[in-house]
Design a protein around this motif. Structure first.
Motif, PDB file in Angstrom:
ATOM      1  N   ASN A 114       0.835  -1.207   0.000  1.00 45.30           N
ATOM      2  CA  ASN A 114       0.000   0.000   0.000  1.00 45.30           C
ATOM      3  C   ASN A 114       0.864   1.250   0.000  1.00 45.30           C
ATOM      4  OD1 ASN A 114       0.653   0.690   2.871  1.00 45.30           O
ATOM      5  ND2 ASN A 114      -0.521  -1.188   3.288  1.00 45.30           N
ATOM      6  N   ALA A 115       0.219   2.399  -0.181  1.00 48.59           N
ATOM      7  CA  ALA A 115       0.927   3.663  -0.321  1.00 48.59           C
ATOM      8  C   ALA A 115       1.659   4.063   0.947  1.00 48.59           C
ATOM      9  CB  ALA A 115      -0.053   4.763  -0.741  1.00 48.59           C
ATOM     10  N   GLU A 116       1.080   3.740   2.101  1.00 52.07           N
ATOM     11  CA  GLU A 116       1.709   4.136   3.363  1.00 52.07           C
ATOM     12  C   GLU A 116       3.040   3.415   3.525  1.00 52.07           C
ATOM     13  OE1 GLU A 116       3.133   4.176   7.245  1.00 52.07           O
ATOM     14  OE2 GLU A 116       2.213   2.346   6.457  1.00 52.07           O
ATOM     15  N   LEU A 117       3.064   2.124   3.239  1.00 49.52           N
ATOM     16  CA  LEU A 117       4.321   1.387   3.331  1.00 49.52           C
ATOM     17  C   LEU A 117       5.299   1.842   2.253  1.00 49.52           C
ATOM     18  CD1 LEU A 117       3.156  -2.273   4.108  1.00 49.52           C
ATOM     19  CD2 LEU A 117       4.199  -0.622   5.674  1.00 49.52           C
ATOM     20  N   ALA A 118       4.780   2.147   1.068  1.00 46.05           N
ATOM     21  CA  ALA A 118       5.642   2.606  -0.026  1.00 46.05           C
ATOM     22  C   ALA A 118       6.374   3.888   0.347  1.00 46.05           C
ATOM     23  CB  ALA A 118       4.814   2.807  -1.292  1.00 46.05           C
ATOM     24  N   SER A 119       5.723   4.732   1.147  1.00 49.44           N
ATOM     25  CA  SER A 119       6.350   5.999   1.534  1.00 49.44           C
ATOM     26  C   SER A 119       7.523   5.787   2.478  1.00 49.44           C
ATOM     27  CB  SER A 119       5.318   6.913   2.196  1.00 49.44           C
ATOM     28  OG  SER A 119       4.906   6.392   3.445  1.00 49.44           O
ATOM     29  N   ARG A 120       7.605   4.592   3.116  1.00 50.34           N
ATOM     30  CA  ARG A 120       8.678   4.305   4.058  1.00 50.34           C
ATOM     31  C   ARG A 120       9.678   3.276   3.537  1.00 50.34           C
ATOM     32  NH1 ARG A 120       7.189   1.828   8.399  1.00 50.34           N
ATOM     33  NH2 ARG A 120       4.974   1.372   8.039  1.00 50.34           N
TER      34      ARG A 120
ATOM     35  N   ASP B 211       3.958   1.446  -9.516  1.00 50.92           N
ATOM     36  CA  ASP B 211       2.913   1.083  -8.563  1.00 50.92           C
ATOM     37  C   ASP B 211       2.308   2.331  -7.921  1.00 50.92           C
ATOM     38  OD1 ASP B 211       3.227  -1.784  -8.768  1.00 50.92           O
ATOM     39  OD2 ASP B 211       5.086  -1.559  -7.633  1.00 50.92           O
ATOM     40  N   ALA B 212       3.175   3.262  -7.548  1.00 46.52           N
ATOM     41  CA  ALA B 212       2.731   4.465  -6.851  1.00 46.52           C
ATOM     42  C   ALA B 212       2.275   5.565  -7.799  1.00 46.52           C
ATOM     43  CB  ALA B 212       3.862   4.998  -5.970  1.00 46.52           C
ATOM     44  N   GLN B 213       2.595   5.455  -9.089  1.00 48.31           N
ATOM     45  CA  GLN B 213       2.307   6.507 -10.070  1.00 48.31           C
ATOM     46  C   GLN B 213       2.962   7.827  -9.666  1.00 48.31           C
ATOM     47  OE1 GLN B 213      -2.078   6.476 -10.322  1.00 48.31           O
ATOM     48  NE2 GLN B 213      -1.864   5.536 -12.337  1.00 48.31           N
ATOM     49  N   ARG B 214       4.215   7.745  -9.183  1.00 45.28           N
ATOM     50  CA  ARG B 214       4.887   8.936  -8.680  1.00 45.28           C
ATOM     51  C   ARG B 214       6.344   8.977  -9.140  1.00 45.28           C
ATOM     52  NH1 ARG B 214       3.787   9.764  -2.359  1.00 45.28           N
ATOM     53  NH2 ARG B 214       4.612  11.836  -2.895  1.00 45.28           N
ATOM     54  N   PRO B 215       6.868  10.192  -9.365  1.00 41.10           N
ATOM     55  CA  PRO B 215       8.285  10.322  -9.703  1.00 41.10           C
ATOM     56  C   PRO B 215       9.166  10.122  -8.482  1.00 41.10           C
ATOM     57  CG  PRO B 215       7.285  12.491  -9.503  1.00 41.10           C
ATOM     58  CD  PRO B 215       6.172  11.491  -9.337  1.00 41.10           C
TER      59      PRO B 215
ATOM     60  N   VAL C 162      10.870  -2.631   4.222  1.00 39.96           N
ATOM     61  CA  VAL C 162      10.057  -1.790   5.097  1.00 39.96           C
ATOM     62  C   VAL C 162       9.541  -2.672   6.230  1.00 39.96           C
ATOM     63  CG1 VAL C 162       8.004  -2.107   3.634  1.00 39.96           C
ATOM     64  CG2 VAL C 162       8.109  -0.193   5.232  1.00 39.96           C
ATOM     65  N   ASP C 163       9.746  -2.215   7.456  1.00 47.05           N
ATOM     66  CA  ASP C 163       9.328  -2.955   8.650  1.00 47.05           C
ATOM     67  C   ASP C 163       9.865  -4.386   8.657  1.00 47.05           C
ATOM     68  OD1 ASP C 163       7.987  -0.688   9.411  1.00 47.05           O
ATOM     69  OD2 ASP C 163       6.011  -1.406   8.766  1.00 47.05           O
ATOM     70  N   GLY C 164      11.089  -4.548   8.185  1.00 43.97           N
ATOM     71  CA  GLY C 164      11.731  -5.856   8.201  1.00 43.97           C
ATOM     72  C   GLY C 164      11.313  -6.802   7.105  1.00 43.97           C
ATOM     73  N   GLN C 165      10.401  -6.389   6.231  1.00 46.48           N
ATOM     74  CA  GLN C 165       9.914  -7.241   5.139  1.00 46.48           C
ATOM     75  C   GLN C 165      10.534  -6.786   3.822  1.00 46.48           C
ATOM     76  OE1 GLN C 165       7.648  -9.990   5.092  1.00 46.48           O
ATOM     77  NE2 GLN C 165       8.416 -10.073   3.001  1.00 46.48           N
ATOM     78  N   ILE C 166      10.878  -7.751   2.973  1.00 43.46           N
ATOM     79  CA  ILE C 166      11.446  -7.453   1.656  1.00 43.46           C
ATOM     80  C   ILE C 166      10.349  -7.473   0.604  1.00 43.46           C
ATOM     81  CG2 ILE C 166      13.155  -8.105  -0.066  1.00 43.46           C
ATOM     82  CD1 ILE C 166      14.315  -7.239   2.610  1.00 43.46           C
ATOM     83  N   TYR C 167      10.301  -6.418  -0.213  1.00 38.20           N
ATOM     84  CA  TYR C 167       9.358  -6.326  -1.333  1.00 38.20           C
ATOM     85  C   TYR C 167      10.130  -5.939  -2.588  1.00 38.20           C
ATOM     86  CZ  TYR C 167       5.907  -5.883   2.476  1.00 38.20           C
ATOM     87  OH  TYR C 167       5.149  -6.085   3.594  1.00 38.20           O
ATOM     88  N   ASP C 168       9.399  -5.813  -3.691  1.00 35.12           N
ATOM     89  CA  ASP C 168      10.025  -5.239  -4.879  1.00 35.12           C
ATOM     90  C   ASP C 168       9.178  -4.090  -5.419  1.00 35.12           C
ATOM     91  OD1 ASP C 168       8.351  -6.087  -7.347  1.00 35.12           O
ATOM     92  OD2 ASP C 168       8.660  -8.001  -6.334  1.00 35.12           O
ATOM     93  N   GLU C 169       9.859  -3.118  -5.985  1.00 30.60           N
ATOM     94  CA  GLU C 169       9.220  -1.982  -6.650  1.00 30.60           C
ATOM     95  C   GLU C 169       9.462  -2.083  -8.150  1.00 30.60           C
ATOM     96  OE1 GLU C 169       9.757   1.472  -3.200  1.00 30.60           O
ATOM     97  OE2 GLU C 169      11.117   1.399  -4.919  1.00 30.60           O
ATOM     98  N   MET C 170       8.528  -1.577  -8.919  1.00 32.38           N
ATOM     99  CA  MET C 170       8.632  -1.588 -10.369  1.00 32.38           C
ATOM    100  C   MET C 170       8.899  -0.158 -10.846  1.00 32.38           C
ATOM    101  SD  MET C 170       5.839  -3.033 -13.121  1.00 32.38           S
ATOM    102  CE  MET C 170       5.988  -4.739 -12.560  1.00 32.38           C
TER     103      MET C 170
END
Length: 403
Positions: free
Chosen positions: A32-38, A210-214, A257-265
């Motif tokens: 989600n966006a909140e986690l993406a911001s961190r 994912d976030a539609q943001r620069p 984020v918060d100890g969890q590994i994710y991927d961003e596109m």
């Protein structure tokens, strides 16, 4: 990358959707966006920030995002003036038209009055030029090689069939990745780190799809980190900034984020912004607090392409109509970005300079990346800069003041 290639790629997207829906997505995206911001790249703190965020506490945000900000404010001690001076170079997207900006820089060197830029920014094609523009004239030969030697087959590998069955793109960017690795070496990284420690900034824009943001990346902070994977991340950011969604595969970056590994596109920075000048989305005057006296800013904006509209009859068919509409949308976005920067300059008293491919340049590429076309465009940029005719003070579509 190329507008025409982008348009052709996007025009067939509807035909691919059915196949794409049947493909198993193995990503683990940030939920989600909140986690993406961190979220931050693993082991890399303070190397990036949203490019569209205007924080309430500007000073705190800048110190967090740009650890070298205090050095930047002092980096002009070599200039014998009573006020600070900041030269900013912004290199836009434009695909193979990036040869224009490269030629302009080399011609500027030949003229003898090319500044050492305190800040260099790059988007898409401009991102591939920016590191060498940042390091200065000793890398002019590399700029010429990158933008005049390589054809389409040396940069991209078509993969239409995988795309039809749900693959992420119409072409494989493996050759482009190899090209970036050939020129972005550990020595280049070390030299960028050294300049960053002096207070100079190299900033590259990608788009978090994912976030539609620069996202603005502080490339000097990456280079200076001395992390074993700094070179890989540096190269990945450059590749992502030039990766047209649908045409080239996104670059997936692992984040924590918060100890969890994710991927961003991450994809082409031009998806959200074609050109930018500031590490933070605020007026220039908001940054003056970091200087003993308000600095004198000189902005040099390089549009890798023609600025004004070009007339071309369109066939009354769905795909040519869609392609032309998308091309027009991108050109309009580009002009809007330049106008926004022009207004920022006017409001703060900065010196605004804009260069673009002249309207009377008639050469046309025979392929996506045409070395003959790019060599001609490189020489056009070179000659305009060498003779001092590259720059205009006002965007062409802004009416002059009446006398």
């Amino acid at each position: 990358m190329s507008l025409g290639f982008l348009c052709r790629a996007l025009a067939i997207v509807p035909a691919l959707l059915m196949a794409a829906c049947a493909t198993l997505d193995t990503r683990l995206p940030v939920p989600n966006a909140e986690l993406a911001s961190r979220a931050t790249p693993i082991d890399f703190e303070g190397v990036r920030a949203w490019g569209d965020e205007a924080p309430s506490d500007i000073a705190a945000a800048l110190r967090r995002r740009l650890p070298s900000i205090s050095r930047l404010a002092r980096s002009d001690g070599r200039k014998n003036t009573s006020r600070s001076e900041i030269d900013i170079l912004a290199l836009s997207g434009g695909g193979s038209d990036g040869a224009f900006g490269a030629g302009l820089l080399v011609g500027w060197t030949k003229r003898g009055d090319r500044p050492q830029f305190e800040i260099v920014t790059g988007v898409s094609a401009g991102a591939l030029t920016a590191p060498f523009a940042f390091l200065g004239p000793r890398y002019d030969d590399q700029l010429r090689d990158i933008w005049t030697r390589y054809g389409t087959n040396q940069l991209l590998t078509a993969q239409i069939l995988p795309a039809l069955f749900g693959g992420p793109s119409l072409a494989d960017s493996g050759p482009l990745r190899q090209l970036i690795a050939r020129y972005i070496t550990r020595r280049v990284l070390s030299e960028i780190a050294a300049e960053y420690r002096k207070g100079r900034l190299l900033l590259i824009l990608t788009t978090n799809l994912d976030a539609q943001r620069p996202v603005i990346w502080n490339m000097g902070e990456i280079a200076a980190s001395r992390h074993p994977k700094a070179l890989d991340l540096f190269r990945d950011v450059l590749l992502a900034s030039a990766s047209i969604p649908g045409a080239l595969p996104p670059v997936k970056l692992q984040v924590a984020v918060d100890g969890q590994i994710y991927d961003e596109m991450h994809v082409d920075g031009g998806t959200t912004r074609e050109v930018f000048v500031s590490p933070i989305d605020v007026p220039f005057t908001a940054l003056d607090r970091f200087y003993d006296a308000p600095p004198r800013r000189r902005l040099y904006i390089v549009k890798n392409g023609k600025y004004e509209a070009e007339y071309e009859p369109v066939r009354e068919q769905a795909l040519p109509i869609a392609a032309r509409a998308i091309e027009t949308l991108i050109k309009t976005q580009h002009r809007n970005d330049i106008y926004r920067i022009y207004r920022m300059a006017k409001d703060s008293g900065a010196d605004f300079n804009l260069a673009f491919v002249p309207q009377d340049f008639r050469a046309k590429p025979k392929e996506l990346f045409d070395p003959e076309y790019q060599a001609a465009l490189f020489e056009k940029g070179f000659e305009l800069a060498r003779t001092g005719r590259a720059w205009v003070k006002v965007p062409p579509d802004i009416a002059p003041k009446s006398k």
